[in-house]
Design an enzyme around this catalytic site. Structure first.
Site, PDB file in Angstrom:
ATOM      1  CG  ASP A  15      -1.949  -1.147   1.175  1.00 54.13           C
ATOM      2  OD1 ASP A  15      -1.892  -1.970   0.251  1.00 54.13           O
ATOM      3  OD2 ASP A  15      -2.761  -1.226   2.094  1.00 54.13           O
ATOM      4  CG  ASP A  57      -6.378   0.315   1.376  1.00 55.86           C
ATOM      5  OD1 ASP A  57      -6.244  -0.899   1.604  1.00 55.86           O
ATOM      6  OD2 ASP A  57      -6.582   1.151   2.267  1.00 55.86           O
ATOM      7  CG  HIS A  59     -11.120   1.660   0.147  1.00 52.80           C
ATOM      8  ND1 HIS A  59     -11.301   0.394   0.638  1.00 52.80           N
ATOM      9  CD2 HIS A  59     -10.138   2.219   0.910  1.00 52.80           C
ATOM     10  CE1 HIS A  59     -10.464   0.188   1.646  1.00 52.80           C
ATOM     11  NE2 HIS A  59      -9.742   1.277   1.819  1.00 52.80           N
ATOM     12  CB  SER A  65     -12.883   1.766   6.145  1.00 51.45           C
ATOM     13  OG  SER A  65     -12.451   2.398   4.947  1.00 51.45           O
ATOM     14  CD  GLU A 108     -10.782  -1.447   5.999  1.00 54.92           C
ATOM     15  OE1 GLU A 108     -10.547  -1.718   4.809  1.00 54.92           O
ATOM     16  OE2 GLU A 108     -10.698  -0.301   6.445  1.00 54.92           O
ATOM     17  CB  CYS A 140      -2.175  -2.657   5.183  1.00 51.60           C
ATOM     18  SG  CYS A 140      -3.842  -1.950   5.084  1.00 51.60           S
TER      19      CYS A 140
END
Length: 189
Positions: A15, A57, A59, A65, A108, A140
Protein backbone atom coordinates in the site's frame (compact mmCIF):
# COMPACT_ATOMS: atom_id res chain seq x y z
CA UNK A 1 19.70 -10.34 2.33
CA UNK A 2 20.62 -13.48 4.26
CA UNK A 3 22.81 -15.60 2.00
CA UNK A 4 21.87 -18.87 3.75
CA UNK A 5 18.14 -18.49 3.07
CA UNK A 6 17.56 -21.11 0.36
CA UNK A 7 13.81 -20.56 -0.04
CA UNK A 8 12.66 -18.73 -3.16
CA UNK A 9 11.97 -15.12 -2.28
CA UNK A 10 9.36 -12.53 -3.21
CA UNK A 11 9.08 -8.86 -2.31
CA UNK A 12 5.70 -7.70 -1.02
CA UNK A 13 5.21 -3.92 -1.13
CA UNK A 14 2.18 -2.99 0.95
CA UNK A 15 0.00 0.00 0.00
CA UNK A 16 2.60 2.63 -0.91
CA UNK A 17 -0.13 4.85 -2.33
CA UNK A 18 -0.47 8.63 -2.55
CA UNK A 19 -3.22 8.88 0.07
CA UNK A 20 -0.89 7.27 2.65
CA UNK A 21 2.00 9.66 1.94
CA UNK A 22 2.51 13.16 3.40
CA UNK A 23 -0.22 15.41 2.04
CA UNK A 24 -2.51 12.45 1.35
CA UNK A 25 -5.99 11.93 2.73
CA UNK A 26 -4.78 9.40 5.33
CA UNK A 27 -1.10 10.28 5.56
CA UNK A 28 1.16 7.96 7.52
CA UNK A 29 3.72 10.09 9.38
CA UNK A 30 7.02 9.92 7.47
CA UNK A 31 5.45 7.38 5.10
CA UNK A 32 7.53 8.68 2.22
CA UNK A 33 10.70 7.49 3.99
CA UNK A 34 9.91 3.88 3.02
CA UNK A 35 10.27 4.58 -0.70
CA UNK A 36 14.10 4.80 -1.04
CA UNK A 37 14.49 1.61 1.01
CA UNK A 38 11.88 -0.22 -1.05
CA UNK A 39 13.50 1.01 -4.27
CA UNK A 40 16.79 -0.60 -3.17
CA UNK A 41 14.98 -3.90 -2.56
CA UNK A 42 13.13 -3.60 -5.87
CA UNK A 43 16.49 -3.23 -7.66
CA UNK A 44 17.93 -6.27 -5.83
CA UNK A 45 14.89 -8.43 -6.53
CA UNK A 46 14.82 -7.40 -10.19
CA UNK A 47 18.52 -8.23 -10.53
CA UNK A 48 17.86 -11.70 -9.07
CA UNK A 49 14.66 -12.07 -11.14
CA UNK A 50 12.65 -12.71 -7.99
CA UNK A 51 8.96 -11.78 -8.09
CA UNK A 52 7.62 -8.46 -6.81
CA UNK A 53 4.05 -7.89 -5.69
CA UNK A 54 2.48 -4.55 -4.77
CA UNK A 55 -0.76 -4.49 -2.81
CA UNK A 56 -3.11 -1.55 -2.82
CA UNK A 57 -6.23 -0.32 -1.09
CA UNK A 58 -8.88 -0.10 -3.78
CA UNK A 59 -12.02 1.32 -2.20
CA UNK A 60 -15.39 2.24 -3.68
CA UNK A 61 -16.51 5.80 -2.88
CA UNK A 62 -19.01 4.54 -0.26
CA UNK A 63 -16.66 2.20 1.60
CA UNK A 64 -17.62 1.16 5.14
CA UNK A 65 -14.26 2.29 6.57
CA UNK A 66 -14.94 5.94 5.66
CA UNK A 67 -16.22 8.30 8.36
CA UNK A 68 -19.18 9.26 6.16
CA UNK A 69 -20.26 5.60 6.33
CA UNK A 70 -19.61 5.29 10.08
CA UNK A 71 -16.04 4.02 9.79
CA UNK A 72 -12.87 5.35 11.45
CA UNK A 73 -11.00 6.74 8.41
CA UNK A 74 -11.26 9.69 6.05
CA UNK A 75 -12.07 8.88 2.42
CA UNK A 76 -8.90 7.39 0.91
CA UNK A 77 -7.63 5.23 -1.97
CA UNK A 78 -10.84 5.40 -3.96
CA UNK A 79 -10.73 3.27 -7.14
CA UNK A 80 -9.14 5.10 -10.10
CA UNK A 81 -8.24 8.30 -8.21
CA UNK A 82 -4.86 10.00 -7.80
CA UNK A 83 -4.89 9.09 -4.10
CA UNK A 84 -5.13 5.39 -4.94
CA UNK A 85 -2.14 5.50 -7.31
CA UNK A 86 1.23 4.16 -6.22
CA UNK A 87 3.77 6.80 -5.23
CA UNK A 88 5.37 8.18 -8.39
CA UNK A 89 8.86 7.81 -6.87
CA UNK A 90 8.31 4.09 -6.18
CA UNK A 91 10.18 2.31 -8.98
CA UNK A 92 7.79 -0.55 -9.57
CA UNK A 93 8.92 -2.56 -12.58
CA UNK A 94 6.43 -3.53 -15.27
CA UNK A 95 6.85 -7.14 -14.12
CA UNK A 96 5.47 -6.35 -10.64
CA UNK A 97 2.09 -7.94 -9.96
CA UNK A 98 -0.48 -5.51 -8.55
CA UNK A 99 -2.79 -6.99 -5.93
CA UNK A 100 -5.94 -4.92 -5.43
CA UNK A 101 -7.59 -5.66 -2.12
CA UNK A 102 -11.31 -6.36 -2.54
CA UNK A 103 -13.46 -3.33 -3.05
CA UNK A 104 -16.76 -4.47 -1.54
CA UNK A 105 -18.35 -1.43 0.07
CA UNK A 106 -19.41 -3.33 3.21
CA UNK A 107 -16.11 -5.03 4.08
CA UNK A 108 -12.75 -3.76 5.35
CA UNK A 109 -9.67 -5.62 4.12
CA UNK A 110 -6.27 -4.92 5.66
CA UNK A 111 -4.36 -8.00 4.49
CA UNK A 112 -2.99 -8.41 0.99
CA UNK A 113 -4.06 -12.06 1.20
CA UNK A 114 -7.69 -11.55 2.12
CA UNK A 115 -9.97 -12.06 -0.88
CA UNK A 116 -7.09 -11.87 -3.38
CA UNK A 117 -5.07 -14.32 -5.48
CA UNK A 118 -1.80 -13.43 -3.71
CA UNK A 119 -1.34 -16.82 -2.05
CA UNK A 120 -2.04 -18.69 -5.28
CA UNK A 121 0.40 -16.51 -7.21
CA UNK A 122 3.11 -17.08 -4.60
CA UNK A 123 2.52 -20.84 -4.60
CA UNK A 124 2.60 -20.97 -8.42
CA UNK A 125 5.97 -19.18 -8.29
CA UNK A 126 7.22 -21.65 -5.61
CA UNK A 127 7.92 -18.76 -3.21
CA UNK A 128 8.64 -19.66 0.41
CA UNK A 129 10.04 -16.45 1.90
CA UNK A 130 8.47 -13.00 1.76
CA UNK A 131 10.29 -9.72 2.23
CA UNK A 132 7.64 -7.26 3.38
CA UNK A 133 7.64 -3.47 3.60
CA UNK A 134 5.17 -0.65 3.16
CA UNK A 135 2.35 1.15 4.90
CA UNK A 136 1.17 1.08 7.56
CA UNK A 137 3.01 -1.08 10.10
CA UNK A 138 0.08 -1.31 12.50
CA UNK A 139 -2.63 -2.10 9.94
CA UNK A 140 -2.00 -3.46 6.46
CA UNK A 141 1.61 -4.57 7.02
CA UNK A 142 0.67 -6.30 10.29
CA UNK A 143 -2.30 -8.13 8.79
CA UNK A 144 -0.45 -9.12 5.62
CA UNK A 145 2.44 -10.52 7.68
CA UNK A 146 0.09 -12.38 10.05
CA UNK A 147 -1.73 -13.97 7.12
CA UNK A 148 1.57 -14.88 5.42
CA UNK A 149 2.83 -16.60 8.56
CA UNK A 150 -0.50 -18.42 9.04
CA UNK A 151 -0.15 -19.72 5.49
CA UNK A 152 3.34 -21.09 6.19
CA UNK A 153 5.49 -18.47 4.50
CA UNK A 154 8.71 -17.27 6.11
CA UNK A 155 8.65 -13.50 6.57
CA UNK A 156 11.47 -10.96 6.61
CA UNK A 157 10.10 -7.63 7.84
CA UNK A 158 11.98 -4.68 6.36
CA UNK A 159 12.12 -2.35 9.37
CA UNK A 160 13.53 0.56 7.36
CA UNK A 161 10.65 0.24 4.89
CA UNK A 162 7.69 0.39 7.29
CA UNK A 163 6.00 3.25 9.12
CA UNK A 164 3.02 3.17 11.51
CA UNK A 165 -0.12 5.27 11.68
CA UNK A 166 0.16 5.20 15.50
CA UNK A 167 -3.44 6.09 16.34
CA UNK A 168 -2.10 5.27 19.80
CA UNK A 169 1.57 6.21 20.27
CA UNK A 170 2.86 2.64 20.68
CA UNK A 171 0.74 0.89 18.01
CA UNK A 172 3.65 0.55 15.58
CA UNK A 173 5.97 -0.99 18.17
CA UNK A 174 3.23 -3.35 19.37
CA UNK A 175 2.64 -4.44 15.78
CA UNK A 176 6.37 -5.12 15.25
CA UNK A 177 6.52 -7.07 18.51
CA UNK A 178 3.49 -9.15 17.51
CA UNK A 179 4.93 -9.95 14.08
CA UNK A 180 8.22 -11.09 15.66
CA UNK A 181 6.37 -13.13 18.29
CA UNK A 182 4.49 -14.89 15.48
CA UNK A 183 7.73 -15.72 13.62
CA UNK A 184 8.70 -12.78 11.40
CA UNK A 185 12.41 -11.91 11.30
CA UNK A 186 13.25 -8.21 11.28
CA UNK A 187 15.85 -6.95 8.84
CA UNK A 188 17.26 -3.54 9.68
CA UNK A 189 19.02 -2.95 6.34
Amino acid sequence: MPANDSLKKALIIVDVQNDFLPGGALAVPRGDEVIPVLNRYIAQFEQQRWPIYATRDWHPRNHCSFREQGGPWPVHCVVNTKGAEFASSLRLPSSARVISKPSASDRETYSGFEGTALEELLREASVGCLYVGGLATDYCVLNTVKDALRRGFKVRLLRGAIRPVNVNPTDGQKAEDEMVRLGAVILDA
